[in-house]
Write a protein that holds these residues in place. Structure first.
Motif, PDB file in Angstrom:
ATOM      1  N   PRO A  88       0.597  -0.875   0.075  1.00  0.00           N
ATOM      2  CA  PRO A  88      -0.138   0.160  -0.194  1.00  0.00           C
ATOM      3  C   PRO A  88       0.810   1.674   0.458  1.00  0.00           C
ATOM      4  O   PRO A  88       0.374   2.147  -0.961  1.00  0.00           O
ATOM      5  CB  PRO A  88      -1.164  -0.285   1.018  1.00  0.00           C
ATOM      6  CG  PRO A  88      -0.620  -1.702   1.378  1.00  0.00           C
ATOM      7  CD  PRO A  88       0.304  -1.908   1.065  1.00  0.00           C
ATOM      8  N   TYR A  89       1.987   1.316   0.960  1.00  0.00           N
ATOM      9  CA  TYR A  89       2.826   2.183   0.375  1.00  0.00           C
ATOM     10  C   TYR A  89       3.356   2.587  -0.487  1.00  0.00           C
ATOM     11  O   TYR A  89       3.392   3.826  -1.150  1.00  0.00           O
ATOM     12  CB  TYR A  89       4.481   2.669   1.698  1.00  0.00           C
ATOM     13  CG  TYR A  89       2.802   2.224   3.341  1.00  0.00           C
ATOM     14  CD1 TYR A  89       2.649   3.159   4.143  1.00  0.00           C
ATOM     15  CD2 TYR A  89       3.295   1.023   4.089  1.00  0.00           C
ATOM     16  CE1 TYR A  89       2.370   3.650   4.975  1.00  0.00           C
ATOM     17  CE2 TYR A  89       2.405   1.025   5.479  1.00  0.00           C
ATOM     18  CZ  TYR A  89       1.950   2.028   5.788  1.00  0.00           C
ATOM     19  OH  TYR A  89       1.734   1.723   7.269  1.00  0.00           O
ATOM     20  N   ILE A  90       4.133   1.198  -0.776  1.00  0.00           N
ATOM     21  CA  ILE A  90       4.640   1.668  -2.103  1.00  0.00           C
ATOM     22  C   ILE A  90       3.587   2.275  -2.924  1.00  0.00           C
ATOM     23  O   ILE A  90       4.186   3.141  -4.051  1.00  0.00           O
ATOM     24  CB  ILE A  90       5.117   0.299  -3.171  1.00  0.00           C
ATOM     25  CG1 ILE A  90       6.325  -0.289  -2.077  1.00  0.00           C
ATOM     26  CG2 ILE A  90       5.832   0.011  -4.329  1.00  0.00           C
ATOM     27  CD1 ILE A  90       6.941  -1.812  -2.023  1.00  0.00           C
ATOM     28  N   ARG A  91       2.376   1.463  -3.568  1.00  0.00           N
ATOM     29  CA  ARG A  91       1.666   2.236  -5.068  1.00  0.00           C
ATOM     30  C   ARG A  91       1.124   3.680  -4.638  1.00  0.00           C
ATOM     31  O   ARG A  91       1.368   4.403  -5.182  1.00  0.00           O
ATOM     32  CB  ARG A  91       0.533   1.300  -4.581  1.00  0.00           C
ATOM     33  CG  ARG A  91       0.525  -0.223  -4.762  1.00  0.00           C
ATOM     34  CD  ARG A  91      -1.088  -0.619  -4.825  1.00  0.00           C
ATOM     35  NE  ARG A  91      -1.727  -1.472  -4.717  1.00  0.00           N
ATOM     36  CZ  ARG A  91      -1.060  -2.042  -3.602  1.00  0.00           C
ATOM     37  NH1 ARG A  91       0.143  -3.047  -3.668  1.00  0.00           N
ATOM     38  NH2 ARG A  91      -2.000  -2.173  -2.058  1.00  0.00           N
ATOM     39  N   THR A  92       1.108   4.477  -3.181  1.00  0.00           N
ATOM     40  CA  THR A  92       0.569   5.150  -2.676  1.00  0.00           C
ATOM     41  C   THR A  92       2.016   6.614  -3.228  1.00  0.00           C
ATOM     42  O   THR A  92       2.228   7.555  -3.391  1.00  0.00           O
ATOM     43  CB  THR A  92       0.191   5.543  -1.245  1.00  0.00           C
ATOM     44  OG1 THR A  92      -0.514   4.710  -0.950  1.00  0.00           O
ATOM     45  CG2 THR A  92       0.115   7.216  -0.728  1.00  0.00           C
ATOM     46  N   ILE A  93       3.157   6.332  -2.936  1.00  0.00           N
ATOM     47  CA  ILE A  93       4.058   7.195  -3.263  1.00  0.00           C
ATOM     48  C   ILE A  93       4.206   6.503  -5.066  1.00  0.00           C
ATOM     49  O   ILE A  93       4.889   7.627  -5.444  1.00  0.00           O
ATOM     50  CB  ILE A  93       5.600   5.890  -2.262  1.00  0.00           C
ATOM     51  CG1 ILE A  93       5.914   6.712  -1.600  1.00  0.00           C
ATOM     52  CG2 ILE A  93       6.642   6.682  -3.460  1.00  0.00           C
ATOM     53  CD1 ILE A  93       7.218   5.306  -0.837  1.00  0.00           C
ATOM     54  N   GLU A  94       3.748   5.210  -5.990  1.00  0.00           N
ATOM     55  CA  GLU A  94       3.804   5.891  -7.140  1.00  0.00           C
ATOM     56  C   GLU A  94       3.263   6.699  -7.379  1.00  0.00           C
ATOM     57  O   GLU A  94       3.636   7.004  -8.202  1.00  0.00           O
ATOM     58  CB  GLU A  94       3.749   3.842  -7.599  1.00  0.00           C
ATOM     59  CG  GLU A  94       4.313   3.389  -7.526  1.00  0.00           C
ATOM     60  CD  GLU A  94       4.453   2.075  -8.374  1.00  0.00           C
ATOM     61  OE1 GLU A  94       5.947   1.146  -8.289  1.00  0.00           O
ATOM     62  OE2 GLU A  94       3.173   1.299  -7.874  1.00  0.00           O
ATOM     63  N   ASP A  95       1.609   6.486  -6.825  1.00  0.00           N
ATOM     64  CA  ASP A  95       0.601   7.178  -7.348  1.00  0.00           C
ATOM     65  C   ASP A  95       1.154   9.071  -7.368  1.00  0.00           C
ATOM     66  O   ASP A  95       0.411   9.817  -8.480  1.00  0.00           O
ATOM     67  CB  ASP A  95      -0.443   7.384  -6.806  1.00  0.00           C
ATOM     68  CG  ASP A  95      -1.379   5.784  -7.281  1.00  0.00           C
ATOM     69  OD1 ASP A  95      -0.643   5.184  -7.886  1.00  0.00           O
ATOM     70  OD2 ASP A  95      -1.838   5.074  -6.634  1.00  0.00           O
ATOM     71  N   GLU A  96       1.834   9.053  -6.283  1.00  0.00           N
ATOM     72  CA  GLU A  96       1.876  10.912  -5.838  1.00  0.00           C
ATOM     73  C   GLU A  96       3.125  11.317  -6.924  1.00  0.00           C
ATOM     74  O   GLU A  96       2.506  11.579  -7.343  1.00  0.00           O
ATOM     75  CB  GLU A  96       2.319  10.451  -4.963  1.00  0.00           C
ATOM     76  CG  GLU A  96       2.113  12.182  -4.322  1.00  0.00           C
ATOM     77  CD  GLU A  96       1.383  13.018  -3.842  1.00  0.00           C
ATOM     78  OE1 GLU A  96       1.473  14.057  -4.024  1.00  0.00           O
ATOM     79  OE2 GLU A  96      -0.284  11.852  -3.514  1.00  0.00           O
TER      80      GLU A  96
END
Length: 175
Positions: A88-96
């Protein structure tokens, strides 16, 4: 000191004698107090609770004594941690990053975690054999794709980039 019985030496003459200490020495216990032991136990509990909150396997939090650290179990715990703990953290950082840096372009940011999730070499070899069409299968990956997943440089020659090994062998037999 010469008169002090040598009980540990096992002299027959000294068995049953008692040594007396003079001068008011203090006896200090060799170990922890109950209070210190409880403090350490509460610290360990807090560390395990934090590991549980963040989804970190206990072996990564240096608490392996409470879990099995056998090969496949360890691999499954790592896989679960990467997918459900870090995912979840990786996806959030990627999206941002993609929204802020690459909005409206053909470029994007993607964290590749497959290296962490890779199985042992025997499991990967078996998987790639099937993916390339070994054992009579048709295959679904090209040699170039397998080499890319293993972080190996591409082979020179266009035939490696377009077809599976099974297709190469089938075409060679027909010629």
């Amino acid at each position: 000191l010469a008169k002090f019985p040598k009980i540990r030496d096992g002299d027959v003459e000294d068995i049953g004698k008692m040594g007396l200490l003079q001068g008011g020495p203090k006896i200090v216990p060799a170990g922890m107090t109950q209070k210190d032991s409880q403090f350490i136990e509460s610290q360990q509990f807090q560390e395990e609770a934090l590991a549980g909150i963040w989804g970190v396997p206990l072996y990564l939090a240096n608490r392996a004594g409470k879990t099995s650290i056998m090969g496949s179990n360890l691999e499954q715990q790592t896989s679960g941690f990467v997918r459900f703990g870090l995912g979840p953290y990786i996806r959030t950082i990627e999206d941002e990053l993609n929204d802020k840096l690459f909005s409206g372009t053909n470029q994007f940011v993607e964290f590749v975690v497959e290296g962490i999730l890779r199985g042992d070499s025997a499991a990967r070899a078996s998987y790639y054999q099937a993916a390339l069409g070994g054992s009579g299968g048709s295959g679904w990956m090209t040699i170039a794709e397998v080499r890319e997943k293993e972080n190996l440089p591409p082979l020179v020659g266009d035939e490696y980039n377009r077809v599976t090994r099974w297709e190469m062998q089938t075409n060679a037999k027909q010629d």
